[in-house]
Design a protein around this motif. Sequence first.
Motif, PDB file in Angstrom:
ATOM      1  N   PHE A   1       3.523   1.374  10.708  1.00  0.00           N
ATOM      2  CA  PHE A   1       2.434   1.355   9.727  1.00  0.00           C
ATOM      3  C   PHE A   1       2.908   1.965   8.411  1.00  0.00           C
ATOM      4  CE2 PHE A   1       0.023   0.905  13.628  1.00  0.00           C
ATOM      5  CZ  PHE A   1      -1.023   0.074  13.271  1.00  0.00           C
ATOM      6  N   GLY A   2       3.630   3.071   8.532  1.00  0.00           N
ATOM      7  CA  GLY A   2       4.180   3.708   7.339  1.00  0.00           C
ATOM      8  C   GLY A   2       5.232   2.860   6.675  1.00  0.00           C
TER       9      GLY A   2
ATOM     10  N   ILE B 215       7.298   7.762  -3.827  1.00  0.00           N
ATOM     11  CA  ILE B 215       5.845   7.669  -3.605  1.00  0.00           C
ATOM     12  C   ILE B 215       5.562   6.805  -2.377  1.00  0.00           C
ATOM     13  CG2 ILE B 215       3.679   6.770  -4.535  1.00  0.00           C
ATOM     14  CD1 ILE B 215       4.712   7.557  -7.318  1.00  0.00           C
ATOM     15  N   GLY B 216       6.284   5.692  -2.261  1.00  0.00           N
ATOM     16  CA  GLY B 216       6.117   4.815  -1.113  1.00  0.00           C
ATOM     17  C   GLY B 216       6.446   5.520   0.196  1.00  0.00           C
ATOM     18  N   MET B 217       7.516   6.315   0.189  1.00  0.00           N
ATOM     19  CA  MET B 217       7.903   7.064   1.391  1.00  0.00           C
ATOM     20  C   MET B 217       6.830   8.065   1.791  1.00  0.00           C
ATOM     21  SD  MET B 217      11.938   7.840   0.758  1.00  0.00           S
ATOM     22  CE  MET B 217      13.190   6.570   0.933  1.00  0.00           C
TER      23      MET B 217
ATOM     24  N   GLN C 163       6.741  -0.372   1.970  1.00  0.00           N
ATOM     25  CA  GLN C 163       7.226  -1.587   1.323  1.00  0.00           C
ATOM     26  C   GLN C 163       6.223  -2.129   0.305  1.00  0.00           C
ATOM     27  OE1 GLN C 163      10.251  -3.547   4.630  1.00  0.00           O
ATOM     28  NE2 GLN C 163       8.401  -4.616   4.068  1.00  0.00           N
ATOM     29  N   ILE C 164       4.943  -2.002   0.605  1.00  0.00           N
ATOM     30  CA  ILE C 164       3.921  -2.454  -0.345  1.00  0.00           C
ATOM     31  C   ILE C 164       4.095  -1.743  -1.689  1.00  0.00           C
ATOM     32  CG2 ILE C 164       1.444  -2.418  -0.865  1.00  0.00           C
ATOM     33  CD1 ILE C 164       0.960  -2.717   2.167  1.00  0.00           C
ATOM     34  N   ILE C 165       4.293  -0.442  -1.621  1.00  0.00           N
ATOM     35  CA  ILE C 165       4.462   0.354  -2.846  1.00  0.00           C
ATOM     36  C   ILE C 165       5.880   0.236  -3.387  1.00  0.00           C
ATOM     37  CG2 ILE C 165       4.386   2.701  -3.788  1.00  0.00           C
ATOM     38  CD1 ILE C 165       2.263   3.339  -1.627  1.00  0.00           C
ATOM     39  N   GLY C 166       6.852   0.315  -2.483  1.00  0.00           N
ATOM     40  CA  GLY C 166       8.251   0.339  -2.901  1.00  0.00           C
ATOM     41  C   GLY C 166       8.714  -0.908  -3.620  1.00  0.00           C
TER      42      GLY C 166
ATOM     43  N   PHE D 197      16.705  15.678 -18.907  1.00  0.00           N
ATOM     44  CA  PHE D 197      16.970  15.035 -17.626  1.00  0.00           C
ATOM     45  C   PHE D 197      16.181  13.738 -17.506  1.00  0.00           C
ATOM     46  CE2 PHE D 197      16.464  14.615 -12.969  1.00  0.00           C
ATOM     47  CZ  PHE D 197      17.815  14.621 -12.616  1.00  0.00           C
ATOM     48  N   SER D 198      16.879  12.644 -17.176  1.00  0.00           N
ATOM     49  CA  SER D 198      16.228  11.341 -17.009  1.00  0.00           C
ATOM     50  C   SER D 198      16.048  11.038 -15.527  1.00  0.00           C
ATOM     51  CB  SER D 198      17.069  10.237 -17.663  1.00  0.00           C
ATOM     52  OG  SER D 198      17.116  10.422 -19.068  1.00  0.00           O
ATOM     53  N   ILE D 199      14.876  10.534 -15.182  1.00  0.00           N
ATOM     54  CA  ILE D 199      14.577  10.176 -13.800  1.00  0.00           C
ATOM     55  C   ILE D 199      14.225   8.693 -13.767  1.00  0.00           C
ATOM     56  CG2 ILE D 199      13.132  10.619 -11.789  1.00  0.00           C
ATOM     57  CD1 ILE D 199      12.503  13.359 -12.968  1.00  0.00           C
ATOM     58  N   ALA D 200      14.901   7.931 -12.896  1.00  0.00           N
ATOM     59  CA  ALA D 200      14.644   6.502 -12.771  1.00  0.00           C
ATOM     60  C   ALA D 200      13.288   6.257 -12.115  1.00  0.00           C
ATOM     61  CB  ALA D 200      15.750   5.843 -11.959  1.00  0.00           C
ATOM     62  N   LEU D 201      12.486   5.401 -12.727  1.00  0.00           N
ATOM     63  CA  LEU D 201      11.200   5.050 -12.135  1.00  0.00           C
ATOM     64  C   LEU D 201      11.390   4.366 -10.781  1.00  0.00           C
ATOM     65  CD1 LEU D 201       9.182   3.837 -15.240  1.00  0.00           C
ATOM     66  CD2 LEU D 201       8.680   5.803 -13.797  1.00  0.00           C
ATOM     67  N   TYR D 202      12.513   3.696 -10.619  1.00  0.00           N
ATOM     68  CA  TYR D 202      12.850   3.095  -9.325  1.00  0.00           C
ATOM     69  C   TYR D 202      12.772   4.147  -8.222  1.00  0.00           C
ATOM     70  CZ  TYR D 202      15.723   0.665  -5.815  1.00  0.00           C
ATOM     71  OH  TYR D 202      16.188   0.084  -4.663  1.00  0.00           O
ATOM     72  N   GLY D 203      13.408   5.288  -8.458  1.00  0.00           N
ATOM     73  CA  GLY D 203      13.424   6.359  -7.465  1.00  0.00           C
ATOM     74  C   GLY D 203      12.058   6.989  -7.270  1.00  0.00           C
ATOM     75  N   ILE D 204      11.306   7.124  -8.364  1.00  0.00           N
ATOM     76  CA  ILE D 204       9.969   7.726  -8.267  1.00  0.00           C
ATOM     77  C   ILE D 204       9.046   6.855  -7.418  1.00  0.00           C
ATOM     78  CG2 ILE D 204       7.902   8.319  -9.586  1.00  0.00           C
ATOM     79  CD1 ILE D 204       9.744   9.169 -11.870  1.00  0.00           C
TER      80      ILE D 204
END
Length: 316
Positions: free
Chosen positions: A140-141, A42-44, A146-149, A31-38
């Motif tokens: 704030f969240g 994490i940002g969420m 966005q900083i992380i995303g 199974f492949s997971i896109a780092l974009y989604g990860i």
Amino acid sequence: MQNMMDTMDIAFPHLGIYLRNVPKTITIGNFSIALYGIVIAIGMLCGIWLASRIAKKTGQNPDTYWDISIWLIIFSIIGARVYYVIFFWDAYKDDPIQIFNLRGGGLAIYGGVIAGVITAIVYCHRKKLRPLVVLDTACFGLILGQIIGRWANFFNREVFGGYTDNLLAMRLPIAMVRERDITPELASHIQAGTNYIQVHPTFLYESLWNLMILCIMLWYRKRKKFDGEMMLLVHPHGSALHHGDEDPGLHAARHCDARRLRHPGHLRTKQGEEAEGGRCFPHSPLDADSSAGDRKQERRQKDKGKGRGSRRSLRL
């Protein structure tokens, strides 16, 4: 710094940074997971955590923000996708099933924010909460998310700016960039014997910009004058940098037939394409506006000509 880059590499030449084998996905078993989604996930999570912390400090129930986050995430993703698809409909009309392929990217922050605000207002109405207080806390969240995303765009090689040779210039192999993201201006700077584009890393600019905004918000939080003030602070500034780079209407208008950019030796200019009967994104909003403006100008000139002709006939 070398002229030819390996497909998975990313470089910041003026900083002396060359990153090898930067993946787009990680594989667990089959199974492949896109780092974009990860990174987005994490940002969420970090954003929800910060909002709950602010809620606790302001006398609210932190659990409210964990509860509302489920609905916010669902409807914000739907809103971001719908907004993107509306402006990029030409890319999906022939294969509508791709609308549901989120792994390929394609989320517009404006759509997500609009859907998120509507969801929060509806939730507050049902739970008898004060919407402006909740939005002030949730923003704030949003900023931390966005900083992380934004670093998801780094792994996806997308949402970059135009050509630059400044200190933070970033190089990306052409093969790893979506065809529609290479503009004629970028193409004109691809040098013979190279296989990369050199661009503004706008993901980095915005991440740092939002970090500064978050610091200001944390300082100003206890000094705010009215409910809703923090949200007003975030709205015009938090999205300032990506307005020009991510708005799909502007974004779509920038791109011509980029399939040939996979082979720099076959690059052609926009003027050349038009001379051969081709055109750039005929359904682009900017193209439509430009064409409409040209037609209006032609009609005015014709009307002026008719007016002069009629005056001459009256004199005779």
